[in-house]
Design an enzyme around this catalytic site. Structure first.
Site, PDB file in Angstrom:
ATOM      1  N   SER A  20       3.030  12.808   4.503  1.00 52.72           N
ATOM      2  CA  SER A  20       4.482  12.569   4.525  1.00 52.72           C
ATOM      3  C   SER A  20       5.211  13.568   5.423  1.00 52.72           C
ATOM      4  CB  SER A  20       5.047  12.664   3.099  1.00 52.72           C
ATOM      5  OG  SER A  20       6.454  12.578   3.154  1.00 52.72           O
TER       6      SER A  20
ATOM      7  N   LYS B  12       7.099   3.420  -6.161  1.00 49.22           N
ATOM      8  CA  LYS B  12       8.520   3.045  -6.120  1.00 49.22           C
ATOM      9  C   LYS B  12       8.924   2.132  -7.287  1.00 49.22           C
ATOM     10  CE  LYS B  12       9.070   3.634  -1.147  1.00 49.22           C
ATOM     11  NZ  LYS B  12       9.510   3.070   0.145  1.00 49.22           N
TER      12      LYS B  12
ATOM     13  N   ASN C  92      13.330   4.634  -4.294  1.00 50.08           N
ATOM     14  CA  ASN C  92      12.671   5.621  -3.426  1.00 50.08           C
ATOM     15  C   ASN C  92      13.322   6.992  -3.550  1.00 50.08           C
ATOM     16  OD1 ASN C  92      15.049   5.425  -1.970  1.00 50.08           O
ATOM     17  ND2 ASN C  92      14.035   5.394   0.016  1.00 50.08           N
TER      18      ASN C  92
ATOM     19  N   ASP D 284      16.186   2.855   1.303  1.00 52.40           N
ATOM     20  CA  ASP D 284      15.448   2.251   2.429  1.00 52.40           C
ATOM     21  C   ASP D 284      16.315   1.252   3.205  1.00 52.40           C
ATOM     22  OD1 ASP D 284      13.044   3.609   2.228  1.00 52.40           O
ATOM     23  OD2 ASP D 284      12.093   2.101   0.954  1.00 52.40           O
TER      24      ASP D 284
ATOM     25  N   GLY E  93       7.073 -10.122   5.331  1.00 52.00           N
ATOM     26  CA  GLY E  93       6.584  -9.232   4.277  1.00 52.00           C
ATOM     27  C   GLY E  93       7.429  -9.371   3.023  1.00 52.00           C
TER      28      GLY E  93
ATOM     29  N   GLY F 219       6.645  -6.996   0.182  1.00 54.65           N
ATOM     30  CA  GLY F 219       6.198  -5.889  -0.660  1.00 54.65           C
ATOM     31  C   GLY F 219       7.373  -4.959  -0.976  1.00 54.65           C
ATOM     32  N   GLY F 220       7.048  -3.722  -1.301  1.00 51.28           N
ATOM     33  CA  GLY F 220       8.073  -2.766  -1.714  1.00 51.28           C
ATOM     34  C   GLY F 220       9.115  -2.498  -0.635  1.00 51.28           C
TER      35      GLY F 220
HETATM   36  P1  NAP Z   1       3.308  -2.979   0.059  1.00 53.46           P
HETATM   37  O1  NAP Z   1       4.267  -2.999  -1.077  1.00 53.46           O
HETATM   38  O2  NAP Z   1       1.883  -2.668  -0.177  1.00 53.46           O
HETATM   39  O3  NAP Z   1       3.418  -4.437   0.773  1.00 53.46           O
HETATM   40  C1  NAP Z   1       2.577  -4.754   1.828  1.00 53.46           C
HETATM   41  C2  NAP Z   1       3.085  -6.019   2.527  1.00 53.46           C
HETATM   42  O4  NAP Z   1       2.302  -6.227   3.707  1.00 53.46           O
HETATM   43  C3  NAP Z   1       2.940  -7.281   1.691  1.00 53.46           C
HETATM   44  O5  NAP Z   1       3.962  -8.185   2.046  1.00 53.46           O
HETATM   45  C4  NAP Z   1       1.557  -7.793   2.152  1.00 53.46           C
HETATM   46  O6  NAP Z   1       1.367  -9.174   1.964  1.00 53.46           O
HETATM   47  C5  NAP Z   1       1.650  -7.499   3.623  1.00 53.46           C
HETATM   48  N1  NAP Z   1       0.368  -7.371   4.304  1.00 53.46           N
HETATM   49  C6  NAP Z   1      -0.548  -6.381   4.179  1.00 53.46           C
HETATM   50  N2  NAP Z   1      -1.579  -6.563   5.041  1.00 53.46           N
HETATM   51  C7  NAP Z   1      -1.302  -7.705   5.725  1.00 53.46           C
HETATM   52  C8  NAP Z   1      -1.976  -8.441   6.743  1.00 53.46           C
HETATM   53  N3  NAP Z   1      -3.154  -8.024   7.239  1.00 53.46           N
HETATM   54  N4  NAP Z   1      -1.385  -9.566   7.219  1.00 53.46           N
HETATM   55  C9  NAP Z   1      -0.207  -9.992   6.718  1.00 53.46           C
HETATM   56  N5  NAP Z   1       0.475  -9.346   5.760  1.00 53.46           N
HETATM   57  C10 NAP Z   1      -0.058  -8.225   5.260  1.00 53.46           C
HETATM   58  O7  NAP Z   1       3.775  -1.949   1.207  1.00 53.46           O
HETATM   59  P2  NAP Z   1       5.260  -1.519   1.541  1.00 53.46           P
HETATM   60  O8  NAP Z   1       5.620  -0.337   0.724  1.00 53.46           O
HETATM   61  O9  NAP Z   1       6.121  -2.736   1.466  1.00 53.46           O
HETATM   62  O10 NAP Z   1       5.119  -0.995   3.063  1.00 53.46           O
HETATM   63  C11 NAP Z   1       5.047  -1.921   4.145  1.00 53.46           C
HETATM   64  C12 NAP Z   1       5.197  -1.146   5.468  1.00 53.46           C
HETATM   65  O11 NAP Z   1       6.500  -0.555   5.554  1.00 53.46           O
HETATM   66  C13 NAP Z   1       4.193   0.000   5.639  1.00 53.46           C
HETATM   67  O12 NAP Z   1       3.729  -0.035   6.974  1.00 53.46           O
HETATM   68  C14 NAP Z   1       5.032   1.246   5.408  1.00 53.46           C
HETATM   69  O13 NAP Z   1       4.534   2.347   6.134  1.00 53.46           O
HETATM   70  C15 NAP Z   1       6.385   0.804   5.925  1.00 53.46           C
HETATM   71  N6  NAP Z   1       7.532   1.544   5.350  1.00 53.46           N
HETATM   72  C16 NAP Z   1       8.323   2.262   6.189  1.00 53.46           C
HETATM   73  C17 NAP Z   1       9.430   2.930   5.702  1.00 53.46           C
HETATM   74  C18 NAP Z   1      10.296   3.720   6.648  1.00 53.46           C
HETATM   75  O14 NAP Z   1      11.146   4.494   6.201  1.00 53.46           O
HETATM   76  N7  NAP Z   1      10.148   3.540   7.933  1.00 53.46           N
HETATM   77  C19 NAP Z   1       9.737   2.891   4.337  1.00 53.46           C
HETATM   78  C20 NAP Z   1       8.907   2.137   3.496  1.00 53.46           C
HETATM   79  C21 NAP Z   1       7.800   1.465   4.015  1.00 53.46           C
HETATM   80  P3  NAP Z   1       0.828  -9.719   0.525  1.00 53.46           P
HETATM   81  O15 NAP Z   1       2.029  -9.735  -0.375  1.00 53.46           O
HETATM   82  O16 NAP Z   1       0.308 -11.055   0.842  1.00 53.46           O
HETATM   83  O17 NAP Z   1      -0.231  -8.746   0.072  1.00 53.46           O
END
Ligand code: NAP
Length: 285
Positions: A14, A65, A91, A106, A131, A133-134
């Site tokens: 982080s 989260k 978060n 976020d 997407g 997810g979280g």
């Molecule tokens: P998460 O809750 O684990 O959700 C993952 C998401 O990605 C789900 O929609 C999942 O689909 C999808 N996914 C994973 N692998 C995939 C693939 N190969 N093809 C298609 N879809 C796929 O993760 P998250 O917390 O939402 O994080 C998602 C991204 O956002 C990460 O890269 C994280 O680093 C980034 N992020 C950035 C910030 C920032 O401040 N910049 C903040 C938070 C998160 P399913 O539902 O089908 O599994």
């Protein structure tokens, strides 16, 4: 000195401690910000121990989260912000005389990167959110407040996109936004803004939507940053869109947390610039 931590599993990667150290230096705030690795099955106990140890606030990262939200919702429902309630995820946690409160910064972080840093108006635009997810849950509520005409959500697991639409339907309607979910294979075409909120970049997988979702003068964001985002950004640029990674969102969501905790708003642009330089130096070895 007031103490803050980023709590996650893993947490070593982080950059939040670096961001908050730069904010503290810039604003003259005296605080100590560290990392806390919580056991996967011991988040609540870890947060309780942090309170006893005098920690005043936490940034919460993967995979906690949803648990952070639930902890406050169960013990102090009035301590959950509207945006954390919409997301069902938090978060940012803060401790006051009544206990922990929960927020989700976020979405406002992403909006500030889009609207203020990139200078892109969302008013009247069509946006594709890839997407469910979280991260997608965290950004959807604030995006719906931005005057967009339409938001479409696509996700590999279609039911999760539908669930996000359900939980945000009333919010979308009250802000005059058409909100729908579609299968990943029928994402549509020509969006003004495409947000990749999946972890596909992280997994090194192919971009999960066809290039027709982009428009030549459009914008694309990957919420991921660093080397992992390169595939999506290259793909978007190769198809004529302007592209940005998630580093701006990361700094902006941290700035909002800093403001919630300290009542002081840091200037994010020098911090974003410093981080970009530091990350590029690291990537270059
Ligand atoms: P998460 O809750 O684990 O959700 C993952 C998401 O990605 C789900 O929609 C999942 O689909 C999808 N996914 C994973 N692998 C995939 C693939 N190969 N093809 C298609 N879809 C796929 O993760 P998250 O917390 O939402 O994080 C998602 C991204 O956002 C990460 O890269 C994280 O680093 C980034 N992020 C950035 C910030 C920032 O401040 N910049 C903040 C938070 C998160 P399913 O539902 O089908 O599994």
């Amino acid at each position: 000195m007031d103490r803050y931590v980023v709590i996650g599993h893993p947490v070593e990667h982080s950059v939040s401690p670096r961001i908050h150290a730069l904010f503290a230096q810039q604003t003259g705030q005296s605080l100590d910000y560290g990392r806390c690795l919580s056991p996967l099955d011991g988040f609540v106990e870890t947060v309780q121990a942090l309170a006893v140890d005098g920690v005043r606030g936490c940034n919460v990262t993967v995979p906690f989260k949803f648990e952070a939200f639930e902890l406050v919702r169960a013990n102090r429902p009035e301590g959950v912000s509207v945006r954390a309630g919409l997301a069902g995820a938090a978060n940012t946690l803060g401790l006051d005389a009544s206990g922990w409160w929960a927020d989700n910064t976020d979405g406002i972080g992403l909006r500030r990167d889009i609207e203020d840093n990139a200078g892109v108006s969302l008013r009247g635009r069509r946006l594709l959110l890839v997407g469910a997810g979280g991260a997608a849950a965290g950004v959807l509520g604030p995006l719906l407040e931005a005057g967009l005409a339409e938001v479409v959500i696509v996700n590999r697991t279609a039911e999760k996109a539908l669930a996000l639409v359900d939980s945000h339907a009333a919010w979308a309607q009250s802000h005059g936004v058409r909100l729908s979910a579609r299968p990943l294979t029928e994402a549509g075409a020509g969006y003004d803004v495409v947000i990749n909120g999946t972890a596909s970049s992280l997994a090194g997988a192919a971009v999960p939507v066809p290039a027709e979702v982009l428009s030549p003068q459009g914008w694309a964001w990957d919420l991921m940053y660093g080397a992992g985002a390169a595939g999506f950004l290259d793909w978007a640029r190769a198809h004529g869109a302007q592209a940005r990674d998630g580093l701006g969102m990361l700094v902006e969501q941290a700035a909002e947390a800093f403001w919630l905790w300290r009542g002081v708003r840091p200037d994010t642009s020098p911090v974003l610039e410093a981080l970009r330089t530091e990350l590029a130096r690291k990537a270059g070895g």
